[in-house]
Design an enzyme around this catalytic site. Sequence first.
Site, PDB file in Angstrom:
ATOM      1  N   GLU A   1       0.816  -1.210   0.000  1.00 34.57           N
ATOM      2  CA  GLU A   1       0.000   0.000   0.000  1.00 34.57           C
ATOM      3  C   GLU A   1       0.855   1.267   0.000  1.00 34.57           C
ATOM      4  O   GLU A   1       0.502   2.249  -0.643  1.00 34.57           O
ATOM      5  CB  GLU A   1      -0.907  -0.025   1.242  1.00 34.57           C
ATOM      6  N   ASP A   2       1.964   1.265   0.706  1.00 34.62           N
ATOM      7  CA  ASP A   2       2.707   2.500   0.931  1.00 34.62           C
ATOM      8  C   ASP A   2       4.075   2.565   0.267  1.00 34.62           C
ATOM      9  O   ASP A   2       4.777   3.564   0.379  1.00 34.62           O
ATOM     10  CB  ASP A   2       2.863   2.757   2.434  1.00 34.62           C
TER      11      ASP A   2
END
Length: 176
Positions: free
Chosen positions: A64-65
């Site tokens: 996600e990051d």
Amino acid sequence: LNDLILLTRAWNFAATRHVHQRRKAEAQAPYVNHLAEVAALVVEGIGGQDANLIAAAVLHDSNEDTETTRAELVKHFSEDIAELVTEVTDDKGLPKHRRKELQVEQASNKRARAKTIKLADKTSNLGSHLRSPPRDWSVQWRREYPEWAMRVAEGLRGVNPVIEWLFGEAADQLRH
Ligand code: ZN
């Protein structure tokens, strides 16, 4: 991979991928502190029995990051770990508001091990929100956040009593 090698590789991979990230909160803690807290919460909850799950907790925000792909997680780790990380990853193609709604809607459909990571993540986030809310959050979202986190956590119940208890403690403090 034996467990020690697996976890050493997971930490090194996560620290490298998140190297330039800090938490959004006032204190701006290094991002890896959040990963350490989530992994430690998972260990509190399950003990040392499931090294893949602990490694997935270390890696839980890498899709996600960071630019990390699912295929990379399969290559460096395993299908099981990649699948766990995918299961706790938001679809970044969707608008933020929709992603938040989906977390509430989909929480109860997740597999038990993914629920464990997710609840540990929510517990860590609630704790850091308590200590210092992110600077870029709107006043409205700061107010709505605890309520939203509790709605997600509702769908994660029944899997891990220890982490549930720790989540409840953090939520109680936020209400008072
Ligand atoms: Zn996280």
